[in-house]
Design an enzyme around this catalytic site. Structure first.
Site, PDB file in Angstrom:
ATOM      1  N   ASP A  59       0.886  -1.147  -0.057  1.00  0.00           N
ATOM      2  CA  ASP A  59       0.198  -0.053  -0.165  1.00  0.00           C
ATOM      3  C   ASP A  59       0.984   1.176   0.142  1.00  0.00           C
ATOM      4  OD1 ASP A  59      -2.116   1.866   0.455  1.00  0.00           O
ATOM      5  OD2 ASP A  59      -2.328   1.258   2.518  1.00  0.00           O
ATOM      6  N   ASP A  64       2.147  10.763  -8.922  1.00  0.00           N
ATOM      7  CA  ASP A  64       3.386  11.498  -9.489  1.00  0.00           C
ATOM      8  C   ASP A  64       3.113  11.627 -11.052  1.00  0.00           C
ATOM      9  OD1 ASP A  64       5.874  12.677 -10.038  1.00  0.00           O
ATOM     10  OD2 ASP A  64       6.716  11.909  -8.280  1.00  0.00           O
TER      11      ASP A  64
HETATM   12  O1  C5P Z   1      -6.081   0.245  12.358  1.00  0.00           O
HETATM   13  P1  C5P Z   1      -7.062   0.547  11.398  1.00  0.00           P
HETATM   14  O2  C5P Z   1      -7.886  -0.815  11.198  1.00  0.00           O
HETATM   15  O3  C5P Z   1      -7.445   1.648  11.426  1.00  0.00           O
HETATM   16  O4  C5P Z   1      -6.038   0.243   9.930  1.00  0.00           O
HETATM   17  C1  C5P Z   1      -6.659   0.822   8.697  1.00  0.00           C
HETATM   18  C2  C5P Z   1      -5.286   0.527   7.833  1.00  0.00           C
HETATM   19  O5  C5P Z   1      -5.906   0.907   6.482  1.00  0.00           O
HETATM   20  C3  C5P Z   1      -4.333   1.347   7.950  1.00  0.00           C
HETATM   21  O6  C5P Z   1      -3.135   0.814   7.529  1.00  0.00           O
HETATM   22  C4  C5P Z   1      -4.517   2.786   7.336  1.00  0.00           C
HETATM   23  O7  C5P Z   1      -3.425   3.285   6.840  1.00  0.00           O
HETATM   24  C5  C5P Z   1      -5.156   2.266   6.205  1.00  0.00           C
HETATM   25  N1  C5P Z   1      -6.142   2.930   5.335  1.00  0.00           N
HETATM   26  C6  C5P Z   1      -7.180   3.667   5.954  1.00  0.00           C
HETATM   27  N2  C5P Z   1      -8.024   4.588   5.194  1.00  0.00           N
HETATM   28  C7  C5P Z   1      -7.759   4.946   3.877  1.00  0.00           C
HETATM   29  C8  C5P Z   1      -6.707   4.030   3.193  1.00  0.00           C
HETATM   30  C9  C5P Z   1      -6.027   2.970   3.961  1.00  0.00           C
HETATM   31  O8  C5P Z   1      -7.541   3.609   7.117  1.00  0.00           O
HETATM   32  N3  C5P Z   1      -8.444   5.609   3.269  1.00  0.00           N
END
Ligand code: C5P
Length: 233
Positions: A59, A64
């Site tokens: 991810d 860019d």
């Molecule tokens: O701990 P949690 O369940 O909130 O983690 C969610 C994961 O998904 C994290 O790695 C966060 O960076 C990622 N993420 C997010 N929302 C987005 C894109 C990615 O929470 N829109």
């Protein structure tokens, strides 16, 4: 449709990550490696986790000029990841370039997703700071259609938006959704959350789950609960 739980490995070091993964002696979870871990440890951590038999969503959310993204994706194509992503805001030309770069000489490539709008961006900020004069659902649907036009098979979006993405792009267009919480767990800094079961009903193909699993007293039990609730198994 593939459906799975992806565990977000939001750890600062490779050592902490591998110690966490050591707990999983049965089913090997599909995992997500984000910027923090990748920037700390580089491609070596991707190879180490792959060697342990996990599928990997890298991810890195590239955004860019098309030429730069194409070349960066060419480098990433040499890593054996299963899924990776770009920002849809980079334009259709950039997403097409990303797809070209990610495609290996033998024609295989990882699943390439586009981030529609970050779940941390609300509609008011999107209008005021990004000058996007449309509501959030129309913007997400439009970005998803752009991703589809560029040849991408799916997007990362909020579980609340999965159904509208399916409506805009068809039932086979993949939706990968973070922002998942058990009915009885803390929301942390996530604002708009859904349970695994509701996410499935809403059309999520993959859910990305971090803290409800990584910060649980028993992460393996939390992962198995998540699988049960999401897959209804
Ligand atoms: O701990 P949690 O369940 O909130 O983690 C969610 C994961 O998904 C994290 O790695 C966060 O960076 C990622 N993420 C997010 N929302 C987005 C894109 C990615 O929470 N829109």
């Amino acid at each position: 449709m593939p459906q799975d739980v992806i565990v977000a490995l939001d750890f600062p070091t490779g050592a902490k990550t591998l110690a966490f993964l050591d707990r999983f002696t049965g089913r090997k979870p599909y995992v997500k490696i984000g910027m923090e871990l990748y920037y700390a440890e580089g491609p070596a951590i991707v190879r180490a986790i792959k060697e342990r038999g996990h599928r990997i969503f890298l991810d890195l959310k590239l955004h860019d000029i098309p030429n730069t993204v194409e070349k960066a994706m060419r480098v990433l194509s040499r890593l054996d990841v299963d899924m990776t992503n770009v920002h849809a805001a980079g334009t259709v030309a950039m997403m097409e370039a990303a797809l070209r770069g990610l495609t290996r000489p033998d024609g295989t490539r990882a699943v390439l997703l586009a981030v529609t709008q970050l779940t941390s961006t609300d509609e008011e900020r999107m209008r005021r700071e990004l000058l996007i004069d449309a509501d959030m659902p129309s913007t997400v649907a439009h970005y998803a259609r752009n991703a589809k036009a560029a040849g991408l098979p799916g997007v990362v979006c909020s579980p609340l938006e999965a159904a509208l993405v399916k409506e805009a792009c068809g039932p086979d267009f993949l939706t990968v959704t973070p922002g998942i919480r058990f009915a009885d767990s803390a929301a942390d800094d996530q604002r708009r959350v859904m349970t695994p079961a509701r996410a499935r009903e809403g059309g999520s193909d993959y859910i990305v789950v971090g803290r409800p699993i990584t910060a649980a007293a028993d992460p393996v039990a939390a992962y198995e609960r998540c699988l049960r609730e999401f897959l209804g198994a």
